[in-house]
Design an enzyme around this catalytic site. Sequence first.
Site, PDB file in Angstrom:
ATOM      1  N   TYR A  23       0.869  -1.184   0.000  1.00  0.00           N
ATOM      2  CA  TYR A  23       0.000   0.000   0.000  1.00  0.00           C
ATOM      3  C   TYR A  23       0.895   1.221   0.000  1.00  0.00           C
ATOM      4  O   TYR A  23       1.860   1.292   0.769  1.00  0.00           O
ATOM      5  CB  TYR A  23      -0.875  -0.006   1.266  1.00  0.00           C
ATOM      6  CG  TYR A  23      -1.712   1.244   1.433  1.00  0.00           C
ATOM      7  CD1 TYR A  23      -3.055   1.259   1.059  1.00  0.00           C
ATOM      8  CD2 TYR A  23      -1.164   2.414   1.965  1.00  0.00           C
ATOM      9  CE1 TYR A  23      -3.822   2.406   1.206  1.00  0.00           C
ATOM     10  CE2 TYR A  23      -1.926   3.557   2.106  1.00  0.00           C
ATOM     11  CZ  TYR A  23      -3.246   3.547   1.730  1.00  0.00           C
ATOM     12  OH  TYR A  23      -4.002   4.688   1.864  1.00  0.00           O
ATOM     13  N   GLU A  45      -3.801   7.403  -3.920  1.00  0.00           N
ATOM     14  CA  GLU A  45      -3.623   6.131  -3.212  1.00  0.00           C
ATOM     15  C   GLU A  45      -3.433   4.982  -4.198  1.00  0.00           C
ATOM     16  O   GLU A  45      -4.231   4.819  -5.122  1.00  0.00           O
ATOM     17  CB  GLU A  45      -4.865   5.866  -2.348  1.00  0.00           C
ATOM     18  CG  GLU A  45      -4.776   4.601  -1.526  1.00  0.00           C
ATOM     19  CD  GLU A  45      -6.089   4.278  -0.829  1.00  0.00           C
ATOM     20  OE1 GLU A  45      -6.206   4.554   0.376  1.00  0.00           O
ATOM     21  OE2 GLU A  45      -7.005   3.765  -1.500  1.00  0.00           O
TER      22      GLU A  45
END
Length: 392
Positions: A107, A194
């Site tokens: 991530y 993101e």
Amino acid sequence: MKIQEADAKKLLLAQGLPVPPYEVARSPAEARAAASRLLHGAGHASQVVIKAQVLVGGRGKAGGVKLASTDDEAEHVADAILGMSIKGIPVRKVLVAPAADIAREYYLAAVLDRAARRILLMGSAEGGVEIEEVAAARPEAIVRVHADPLLGLRDWQARELAFRLGLGAHLKATVAIAKGLVRTMQAYDADLVEINPLAVVRGGGPGGAEEQLVCLDAKVTLDDSALYRHPDHEAMRDPDEEAPADAEARRHDISFIHLDGTIGCMVNGAGLAMTTMDLVKRAGGEPANFLDIGGGAKAERVAAAMRLILDEPKVEAILVNIFGGITRGDEVANGLIEARRMQTRDVAMVVRIVGTNAEEAARLLEAAHFETAASLDEAATKAVAAAQASRA
Ligand code: GDP
Ligand code: MN
């Protein structure tokens, strides 16, 4: 403003980030054609991935991300996904891309850290999982680095981030991606970029054995207040997915933010709107919204604001607080009278209008039997009392 994955990936590509090729399809036939190009074209993908384009997370879990190995299967899968609703939103488009052979998922995101007044990079070796879950269960598993407002993310910071994530074997790529996320934030006035998952994938290199780091998913939100600097971004707005109230507010140039309370607020000026909300709270109430009708509002915009407030069934009383400068009190009063005529349900309203043409406004409101208040404190107290009375 949230934008679709396909648009987000376009911005990342423009900043030189590694994003696998993709196409957008609006029908099963279009998806089939796109899959066919990927499966039989120059890249010879052995599978394609078909992904719902909706502005919500967790599409994978909801069945909105599927693999297909043949043209037939791609059409079939696209048909199924295009018929789905994910978290209440009907899927109207899918993204078609060569399926990646994922070795590991990470991530990595850049967010605006308003408290620190800097861009914050957050990374975790637990990709694919929603970051909120990681933050709740194992906060120490999240690596955080702030970029410098002038110098951006420095190489040493990006290298440290890479090592702490266990991406030392992909140092160069990680540094380039981390710096690219910060650049993307700055170039487009984003408040979130993101990548989840940022994936180590097999193949791609000569011989197909090499591992590569790629952005498999992308989520970008653009700062609404900076949209005027990027007129071309308007094309990325998805009208299907904007809440009807938000679209209505935008059409009338009203700043409107929905909140959880019961006191509807109609104010001119952002600062006064916030003060009004504070005084509602001090009087024991909870504001149902932030609403700034802006400067020089005419009767029509006032009526639109009233509709927005009344559309929320929780609203028990309305507080109108206008400080007339450019905005004329009598215009607002006429707007309120007009709005009340069209009002579909009976909600108490307390009005305070001071400044330009306040006397004229007072006469109009009195003739129409409106409840008025001389001070803001009085208005807030009366509105909260009216809300309580409506419950009794
Ligand atoms: P999200 O669930 O809305 O965040 O959608 P993602 O694009 O992140 O996809 C969810 C999950 O599907 C990812 O975490 C991957 O595990 C899987 N996935 C996505 N793309 C691919 C792909 O190209 N190949 C494979 N094998 N899995 C994929
Ligand atoms: Mn994702």
